[in-house]
Scaffold this motif. Structure first.
Motif, short mmCIF file in Angstrom:
data_model
loop_
_atom_site.label_atom_id
_atom_site.label_comp_id
_atom_site.label_asym_id
_atom_site.label_seq_id
_atom_site.Cartn_x
_atom_site.Cartn_y
_atom_site.Cartn_z
N TYR A 1 43.44 39.88 39.02
CA TYR A 1 43.21 39.91 37.56
C TYR A 1 44.52 40.28 36.85
O TYR A 1 45.66 40.51 37.39
CB TYR A 1 42.28 41.33 37.33
CG TYR A 1 41.15 41.13 37.95
CD1 TYR A 1 40.06 40.71 37.01
CD2 TYR A 1 40.66 41.62 39.13
CE1 TYR A 1 38.75 40.64 37.57
CE2 TYR A 1 39.40 41.29 39.77
CZ TYR A 1 38.43 40.86 38.69
OH TYR A 1 36.98 40.58 39.32
N ALA A 2 44.77 40.28 35.56
CA ALA A 2 45.71 40.65 34.62
C ALA A 2 44.96 41.11 33.42
O ALA A 2 43.79 40.93 33.11
CB ALA A 2 46.39 39.38 34.26
N ILE A 3 45.66 42.27 32.67
CA ILE A 3 45.25 42.79 31.56
C ILE A 3 46.19 42.31 30.25
O ILE A 3 47.29 42.41 30.48
CB ILE A 3 45.04 44.33 31.47
CG1 ILE A 3 44.34 44.55 32.93
CG2 ILE A 3 44.66 44.80 30.26
CD1 ILE A 3 44.30 46.09 33.45
N GLN B 1 45.48 50.85 36.11
CA GLN B 1 46.86 50.22 35.53
C GLN B 1 47.00 50.85 34.39
O GLN B 1 46.46 51.33 33.38
CB GLN B 1 46.40 48.65 35.12
CG GLN B 1 46.68 47.64 35.91
CD GLN B 1 47.92 47.13 36.42
OE1 GLN B 1 48.78 47.33 35.54
NE2 GLN B 1 48.21 47.07 37.63
N SER C 1 49.40 44.07 31.99
CA SER C 1 49.35 44.69 33.14
C SER C 1 50.62 44.73 33.78
O SER C 1 51.46 43.69 33.68
CB SER C 1 48.13 44.18 34.05
OG SER C 1 48.31 42.70 34.14
N ASN C 2 50.95 45.77 34.74
CA ASN C 2 52.14 45.78 35.24
C ASN C 2 53.48 45.88 34.50
O ASN C 2 54.65 45.76 34.71
CB ASN C 2 52.48 44.40 36.31
CG ASN C 2 51.47 44.36 37.31
OD1 ASN C 2 51.01 45.45 37.83
ND2 ASN C 2 51.37 43.08 37.74
N ASN C 3 53.08 46.17 33.15
CA ASN C 3 53.94 46.19 32.27
C ASN C 3 55.17 45.20 32.13
O ASN C 3 56.23 45.06 31.65
CB ASN C 3 54.80 47.51 32.32
CG ASN C 3 54.03 48.72 31.71
OD1 ASN C 3 53.58 48.77 30.64
ND2 ASN C 3 53.72 49.69 32.59
N ALA D 1 52.00 39.46 35.48
CA ALA D 1 51.17 40.37 35.11
C ALA D 1 49.74 40.67 36.09
O ALA D 1 49.15 41.53 36.03
CB ALA D 1 50.48 40.14 33.73
N ILE E 1 41.87 51.69 32.89
CA ILE E 1 43.12 50.96 32.12
C ILE E 1 43.50 52.27 31.22
O ILE E 1 42.60 52.67 30.58
CB ILE E 1 42.63 50.10 31.33
CG1 ILE E 1 42.03 48.75 32.17
CG2 ILE E 1 43.84 49.33 30.57
CD1 ILE E 1 41.19 47.75 31.57
N ILE F 1 49.21 51.04 31.07
CA ILE F 1 50.08 49.96 30.15
C ILE F 1 50.68 50.73 28.90
O ILE F 1 50.04 51.11 28.14
CB ILE F 1 49.27 48.81 29.78
CG1 ILE F 1 48.59 48.15 30.99
CG2 ILE F 1 49.93 47.73 28.86
CD1 ILE F 1 47.39 47.16 30.48
N VAL G 1 40.46 42.16 30.33
CA VAL G 1 40.72 41.90 31.82
C VAL G 1 40.39 40.63 32.03
O VAL G 1 39.21 40.07 31.79
CB VAL G 1 39.79 42.86 32.34
CG1 VAL G 1 39.95 42.82 33.78
CG2 VAL G 1 39.95 44.28 32.01
#
Length: 142
Positions: free
Chosen positions: A82-84, A136, A111-113, A126, A29, A138, A45
């Motif tokens: 997952y997502a952050i 990822q 995540s994925n902005n 996300a 990350i 960010i 996470v």
């Protein structure tokens, strides 16, 4: 070897084979655009929509903020979705501070902005698939 022992041995072999296929991965990350070194950067996470909505975390980090960028690694995560969620807790109160209308006044990111409309980003925006090692990046929203 009796029939029951053969069945148990066979089940053990299948179980070990399946466990070997579900290899864990490292999620790297990178948090970008940290504009000052005050407070801490907190990262969660999240494994699945339930955690994304606030029920626990697969991994958590709380690192002293540094200007520029910060790189963290979450090791041993099983394959899955997952997502952050990230926040720069400038004042160290462990909360994302907001103004009088509820807009964040501390930097945050997903995540994925992913960005939300009138609230946090949605799980569907996300989420990402982890199957082995992944990164990822960010960029914080100020």
């Amino acid at each position: 070897m009796n029939t029951r022992s053969r069945i148990n041995a066979g089940l053990l072999a299948v179980t070990l084979g399946v466990a070997g296929q579900a290899a864990s991965g490292t999620l790297t990350i990178v948090i970008e655009d940290i504009r000052d070194a005050s407070g801490a950067v907190q990262v969660q996470v999240l494994a699945g929509p339930a955690q994304f909505e606030g029920e626990g975390a697969a991994a958590q980090f709380r690192e002293t903020a540094v200007e520029g960028s910060l790189t963290l690694a979450a090791d041993g995560l099983p394959p899955g979705e997952y997502a952050i969620r990230v926040m720069h807790d400038r004042n160290g109160n462990d909360e994302l501070d907001v103004n009088f209308v509820g807009l964040p006044i501390e930097p945050y990111g997903f995540s994925n902005n992913a960005k939300g409309r009138f609230g946090p980003a949605a799980w569907k925006d996300a989420r990402f698939e982890l199957d082995g090692d992944a990164t990822q990046v960010i960029r914080l929203v100020h």
